[in-house]
Design a protein around this motif. Structure first.
Motif, PDB file in Angstrom:
ATOM      1  N   HIS A 110       0.832  -1.199   0.000  1.00  0.00           N
ATOM      2  CA  HIS A 110       0.000   0.000   0.000  1.00  0.00           C
ATOM      3  C   HIS A 110       0.864   1.246   0.000  1.00  0.00           C
ATOM      4  CE1 HIS A 110      -3.654  -2.266   0.613  1.00  0.00           C
ATOM      5  NE2 HIS A 110      -3.191  -2.807   1.726  1.00  0.00           N
ATOM      6  N   ASN A 111       0.340   2.324  -0.603  1.00  0.00           N
ATOM      7  CA  ASN A 111       1.054   3.599  -0.626  1.00  0.00           C
ATOM      8  C   ASN A 111       1.363   4.102   0.776  1.00  0.00           C
ATOM      9  OD1 ASN A 111       1.331   4.023  -3.400  1.00  0.00           O
ATOM     10  ND2 ASN A 111      -0.699   4.929  -3.588  1.00  0.00           N
ATOM     11  N   ARG A 161       4.419  -4.224  -5.840  1.00  0.00           N
ATOM     12  CA  ARG A 161       3.415  -4.217  -6.894  1.00  0.00           C
ATOM     13  C   ARG A 161       4.084  -4.599  -8.202  1.00  0.00           C
ATOM     14  NH1 ARG A 161      -1.878  -4.350  -5.146  1.00  0.00           N
ATOM     15  NH2 ARG A 161      -2.290  -2.728  -3.592  1.00  0.00           N
ATOM     16  N   VAL A 162       3.390  -5.396  -9.006  1.00  0.00           N
ATOM     17  CA  VAL A 162       3.988  -5.942 -10.220  1.00  0.00           C
ATOM     18  C   VAL A 162       4.499  -4.839 -11.143  1.00  0.00           C
ATOM     19  CG1 VAL A 162       3.502  -7.238 -12.333  1.00  0.00           C
ATOM     20  CG2 VAL A 162       2.710  -8.105 -10.119  1.00  0.00           C
ATOM     21  N   SER A 163       3.685  -3.805 -11.390  1.00  0.00           N
ATOM     22  CA  SER A 163       4.093  -2.758 -12.325  1.00  0.00           C
ATOM     23  C   SER A 163       5.331  -2.020 -11.834  1.00  0.00           C
ATOM     24  CB  SER A 163       2.945  -1.775 -12.557  1.00  0.00           C
ATOM     25  OG  SER A 163       2.553  -1.164 -11.337  1.00  0.00           O
ATOM     26  N   ILE A 164       5.402  -1.754 -10.538  1.00  0.00           N
ATOM     27  CA  ILE A 164       6.564  -1.057  -9.969  1.00  0.00           C
ATOM     28  C   ILE A 164       7.812  -1.921 -10.107  1.00  0.00           C
ATOM     29  CG2 ILE A 164       7.563  -0.123  -7.862  1.00  0.00           C
ATOM     30  CD1 ILE A 164       5.318   1.599  -8.899  1.00  0.00           C
ATOM     31  N   LEU A 165       7.703  -3.191  -9.738  1.00  0.00           N
ATOM     32  CA  LEU A 165       8.868  -4.075  -9.805  1.00  0.00           C
ATOM     33  C   LEU A 165       9.318  -4.312 -11.245  1.00  0.00           C
ATOM     34  CD1 LEU A 165       7.852  -6.674  -7.049  1.00  0.00           C
ATOM     35  CD2 LEU A 165       9.512  -4.809  -6.857  1.00  0.00           C
ATOM     36  N   ASN A 181      -7.296   4.412   3.670  1.00  0.00           N
ATOM     37  CA  ASN A 181      -7.670   3.331   2.764  1.00  0.00           C
ATOM     38  C   ASN A 181      -7.171   3.639   1.363  1.00  0.00           C
ATOM     39  OD1 ASN A 181      -9.673   5.114   1.600  1.00  0.00           O
ATOM     40  ND2 ASN A 181     -11.010   4.588   3.323  1.00  0.00           N
ATOM     41  N   GLY A 182      -7.480   2.778   0.430  1.00  0.00           N
ATOM     42  CA  GLY A 182      -6.899   2.884  -0.906  1.00  0.00           C
ATOM     43  C   GLY A 182      -7.269   4.129  -1.666  1.00  0.00           C
ATOM     44  N   SER A 183      -8.398   4.764  -1.323  1.00  0.00           N
ATOM     45  CA  SER A 183      -8.822   5.914  -2.101  1.00  0.00           C
ATOM     46  C   SER A 183      -8.706   7.228  -1.337  1.00  0.00           C
ATOM     47  CB  SER A 183     -10.281   5.739  -2.536  1.00  0.00           C
ATOM     48  OG  SER A 183     -11.137   5.750  -1.407  1.00  0.00           O
ATOM     49  N   ALA A 184      -8.453   7.157  -0.042  1.00  0.00           N
ATOM     50  CA  ALA A 184      -8.448   8.371   0.764  1.00  0.00           C
ATOM     51  C   ALA A 184      -7.196   9.204   0.519  1.00  0.00           C
ATOM     52  CB  ALA A 184      -8.539   8.011   2.248  1.00  0.00           C
ATOM     53  N   LYS A 185      -7.366  10.508   0.521  1.00  0.00           N
ATOM     54  CA  LYS A 185      -6.231  11.410   0.420  1.00  0.00           C
ATOM     55  C   LYS A 185      -5.610  11.650   1.793  1.00  0.00           C
ATOM     56  CE  LYS A 185      -6.789  11.939  -3.966  1.00  0.00           C
ATOM     57  NZ  LYS A 185      -5.849  11.274  -4.900  1.00  0.00           N
ATOM     58  N   ASP A 241      -7.794  -2.757   5.469  1.00  0.00           N
ATOM     59  CA  ASP A 241      -6.576  -3.522   5.235  1.00  0.00           C
ATOM     60  C   ASP A 241      -5.318  -2.690   5.422  1.00  0.00           C
ATOM     61  OD1 ASP A 241      -8.113  -5.709   4.720  1.00  0.00           O
ATOM     62  OD2 ASP A 241      -8.016  -5.542   2.535  1.00  0.00           O
ATOM     63  N   LYS A 242      -5.376  -1.388   5.103  1.00  0.00           N
ATOM     64  CA  LYS A 242      -4.182  -0.562   5.246  1.00  0.00           C
ATOM     65  C   LYS A 242      -3.791  -0.391   6.707  1.00  0.00           C
ATOM     66  CE  LYS A 242      -3.407   2.714   1.971  1.00  0.00           C
ATOM     67  NZ  LYS A 242      -3.594   4.031   1.339  1.00  0.00           N
TER      68      LYS A 242
END
Length: 913
Positions: A174-175, A258-262, A549-553, A573-574
């Protein structure tokens, strides 16, 4: 305040000066501590500093104990760090140590242990100047929230000092966790804020953390990632810096798994540094650039959960691993010289990896073949055993949990199991409103103790669905605004103040003395209601509500709040893995998980709670309290296995086999991480299996089976405890074949136990048994089992649903497990237990009072087993008693693995149905 410093900053400064004085003392005594404090407080700049607080902080630094760590390794290394530290400056480490000592005020014991431990880890890697190709893989196991990030920050500092030019930190998925990890490394390693730029030579005036310590040198290391929420690796950003791994200055990257980052990271590294080599997978390799990879939360996302065998059961090098696992392995194999160190609190997925699993391109799996280190927490750490206690009867077993849990029974009506994202949430559970009041009280009480400019956090974890989290956060914010209004204008109506006072008296004042006695190693000054009342409004008005969470700023950006950040964090989950909630005092947690490792990682309330441990509260469901207590017990027993492997000088491979085939090990993680599909194989050699769950429907059948078994034994006179020696193994096998055990008694699966005993009998083992009827219980209730009248034993129990299922904690006391051993064998088991304890590095605590189970079972011949039968008072009054049993198996190196007909994962799922 002196020079405009805040009270916290002034205290930190006084603490640093006092420590400097103490360094001149040959031995730290109480008199030396008090003398240093008085000397400092006599200085004009420190007038007004709280003497008690300064003295307690210095005492904590010098009195905190930490047990020695255990190392299991492959012995394929030679120590090199000590000499390297003599021949070159370890400037990053010296600066970081100064920061942890003076800035973070770490206790002296944990700080010295971190220095020793990171030297030991670095020794087991390779000297970066070592010629040729090398690849080292290790694992460090520590408790949840126990300081693993600090540990690997120290390792990174030393590795860079020693000459590793490239460090890659894999920081969760997670970010928020990646950003928080980067912030910690900005503070501890880089010394500057990466949000303001990535290059060290541009940041000399933007120092933070270790970089801001007085007289701290500005050390050059660059980052290709930043601590901003979107600061993960980007190829364009990396190319724009014109930095190349292995150049003049060291480089660090903190990236998500994350797959794209790696994929982008791997492509970039190969494009700027690799050379062509047709003999290696992929045709390219990076030479002469030693790389260190730190895998934070190494059990999460890193493990290959795909099948790796062919139809014949052989390793299939063409079987594709999961993408994240593949890319981590590919990154390692793309470097001629690499070192990988995983950090986790739940290591079982890592140990379950197969040591021979290989892929034609990615190479071998991430099994920690080089070393595994078991890192105990310091004495001031509050972990699962302390919060929930243990279920192990006996002098070293039963441990009382802290009285800090509150049962939540009203949340399920609002957040029903299996709810969808469109769930309508129009009100908060009463227990959640109470938890918010408890948080305000905790914040106010900390202010009374002088902790004003500090972080305070509350966790709210009721759902994994972001849409529902948003609704909850809105309601929490609205309720908080109403409470603050009532505190600001007490004459305008409302019940907040009276509710706060009632809660303080009921939940805090009434438990204060008990908690202080249980937390005698913590500095917990008494606090009264009048003092708390005076701080309520100031405490409450500083509290903000944040979604995580995944969408919160919103982000838990503690770094930008040097004067303290008070927050109610609502998420899912975060909040469940890796993310640190600074100053966490109140947790409201009703999520359930079917996996032990997931449940442990969700326990964000474990950790260090200086000066406010007595103010912490956990609001959760009764079933979760029970499961956490059970997990704490299982984990404690598995760590005993770790110490046994250490004592026997076993390698990571041998220990991995031990855990994979240990019945307790089957409970710990998901089946796909164990590569076991729908069947689990376990070995019973050297283990104890005991019933901890009962199906009431089987009670009569099992009572009859035990009665027939006891009738077949030679007659004994009297009542109570009975013992038979040299019982034929075939009789024990016959009993096991007649018993019905609950699906929840994973370790006492009667079918699996019968299969194991039958195999050993066929091979000339387990031919003779000692059988003990433990019939002198403490309940005062008498019953007949076969020809014997017994007194039922009390066991802490929980009745489920309609009363059809009963579960208990631990069944067996250590004194019962040694009942078949003569005095010399008991003494030998005790001496071996103490010898293993004494091998741990100083300082040590908790000297064993009774022999450990593994050492007891080592004294028994492979031809002899022990069967213990317990008539139990562990259900509502009924005519049919429950009968539990335990089997203590001797070690047998030739023993087979036995298939469980239904794996522990499916069994665990049934608990929550």
């Amino acid at each position: 305040m002196a020079g405009g410093l805040s009270s916290e900053a002034l205290l930190r400064s006084a603490y640093g000066v006092a420590n400097s004085l103490l360094e001149l003392e040959p031995r730290i005594t109480q008199e030396a501590l008090e003398s240093a404090v008085d000397t400092v407080l006599a200085m004009p700049r420190f007038i007004g500093v709280d003497r008690t607080r300064l003295l307690r902080d210095l005492e904590a630094r010098n009195n905190t104990l930490v047990s020695g760590y255990s190392v299991i390794d492959d012995k394929d290394f030679s120590a090199w760090v000590a000499k390297a530290r003599e021949n070159r400056p370890f400037a990053f480490w010296d600066r970081y140590r100064h920061w942890m000592d003076r800035g973070k005020r770490w206790a002296d014991g944990p700080l010295r242990q971190m220095d020793r431990l990171t030297d030991d880890i670095l020794d087991r890697l390779r000297n970066p100047e070592t010629a040729g190709a090398w690849d080292r893989r290790g694992l460090v196991v520590g408790d949840v929230q126990s300081g693993k990030t600090s540990n690997y920050t120290a390792l990174i500092c030393k590795a860079v000092d020693a000459g590793f030019p490239l460090v890659i930190v894999l920081a969760g998925v997670h970010n928020s966790l990646r950003s928080q990890t980067q912030q910690r490394l900005d503070e501890g390693f880089l010394g500057f804020d990466t949000r303001l730029g990535l290059l060290a030579d541009e940041q000399e005036n933007q120092r933070i953390g270790a970089g801001r310590m007085p007289s701290a040198a500005f050390l050059v290391a660059h980052s290709l990632t930043s601590s901003s929420e979107g600061g993960d690796f980007k190829t364009a950003t990396a190319n724009g810096t014109r930095l190349i791994p292995g150049g003049r200055d060291p480089i660090i990257l903190v990236v998500k798994k994350r797959v794209s980052i790696l994929e982008n990271l791997l492509a970039w590294v190969l494009s700027v540094r690799a050379v062509e080599d047709a003999s290696v997978p992929g045709g390219k390799i990076v030479r002469d650039v030693p790389m260190l990879v730190i895998d934070d939360e190494a059990d999460n996302a890193s493990a290959n959960t795909n099948e790796y065998r062919d139809d014949d059961g052989n390793i299939d090098e063409d079987a594709d691993p999961t993408k994240t696992n593949f890319l981590i392995r590919r990154l390692l194999t793309s470097f001629e010289k690499s070192a990988y160190v995983g950090y986790t609190a739940t290591p079982f997925a890592n140990v379950f990896m197969h040591h021979e699993a290989r892929h034609r391109i990615a190479g071998e799996d991430l099994f920690p073949r080089s070393f595994i280190i078991n890192l105990p927490a310091p004495s001031n750490y509050i972990g699962p055993e302390r919060v929930f206690g243990l279920n192990r009867p006996g002098p070293d077993g039963e441990a009382r949990g802290l009285p800090m849990t509150r049962e939540v029974r009203d949340a399920e009506a609002i957040f029903p199991p299996g709810h969808k994202r469109d769930l309508q949430v129009t009100e908060l559970p009463k227990t959640l409103k109470e938890a918010m009041l408890a948080f305000i009280l905790a914040c106010a009480a900390r202010r009374v103790r002088g902790d004003v400019d500090v972080h305070n956090s509350m966790l709210v974890h009721v759902t994994r669905l972001i849409a529902v989290q948003e609704k909850v956060a809105t309601l929490v914010d609205e309720h908080l605004v109403d409470i603050v209004r009532q505190l600001e204008f007490p004459g305008t109506g409302g019940t907040a103040i009276s509710e706060l006072e009632a809660l303080w008296q009921r939940e805090f004042a009434s438990r204060a003395e008990d908690l202080r006695s249980l937390l005698s190693d913590h500095d917990l000054p008494p606090v009264n209601w009048d003092e708390v009342r005076s701080q309520l409004f100031d405490a409450a008005k500083r509290i903000a509500v944040r979604q995580v969470n995944g969408s919160a700023k919103d982000a838990l950006d503690y770094v930008t709040h040097p004067e303290g950040f008070s927050v109610i964090a609502v998420g899912g989950d975060k909040l469940a893995r890796g993310l640190t909630l600074e100053g966490l005092s109140v947790s409201y947690f009703i999520r359930t998980s079917r996996m032990y490792d997931t449940l442990m990682q969700m326990g964000r309330w474990f950790g260090y709670r200086p000066r406010y441990a007595d103010l912490c509260r956990l609001y959760t469901s009764p079933v979760l309290v029970r499961w956490y207590r059970h997990i704490a017990t299982a984990t404690a027993e598995l760590r005993e296995e770790f110490d046994l492997a250490f004592d026997n000088g076993e390698s990571p491979l041998e220990f991995g086999h031990r855990v994979r085939t240990h019945p307790d090990g089957m409970l710990i993680t998901a089946a796909n991480k164990m590569r076991a599909g729908t069947r689990v194989r376990a070995g019973f050699s050297g283990t104890i299996s005991e019933t901890v769950a009962f199906d009431v429907a089987s009670a009569q059948k099992n009572l009859d089976a035990f009665g027939q078994f006891l009738k077949s034994m030679p007659d004994r006179d009297g009542t109570g405890r009975q013992r038979w020696d040299d019982v034929d193994g075939a009789k024990v096998l016959g009993l096991l074949q007649r018993l019905e055990t609950s699906q929840e008694s994973w370790k006492a699966n009667a079918r699996a136990l019968a299969d194991y005993v039958a195999d050993r009998l066929a091979n000339g083992r387990l031919g003779k048994w000692t059988v003990v009827l433990v019939g002198e219980g403490d309940s005062g209730i008498t019953k007949w089992i076969g020809p014997y009248e017994v007194i039922l034993a009390n066991r802490r129990n929980q009745v489920h649903g309609d009363g059809s299922r009963v579960t208990i904690g631990r069944l067996v006391s250590p004194s019962d497990e040694v009942s078949d051993l003569d005095r010399p064998a008991q003494d030998l088991a005790m001496s071996q237990t103490v010898a293993a304890w004494e091998k741990k590095a100083e300082p040590k605590r908790d000297r064993p009072k009774s022999p450990s189970g593994p050492f007891i079972r080592r004294q028994r011949s492979p031809d002899r087993g022990l069967l213990l039968i317990y008539p139990l008072n562990a259900r509502p009054p009924a005519e049919i008693p429950l009968v539990g049993f335990a089997i203590s198996f001797p070690f047998d190196e030739h023993a087979p693995l036995i298939d469980y007909a239904e794996n522990s994962v499916k069994q665990l799922e049934s608990v929550f149905e």
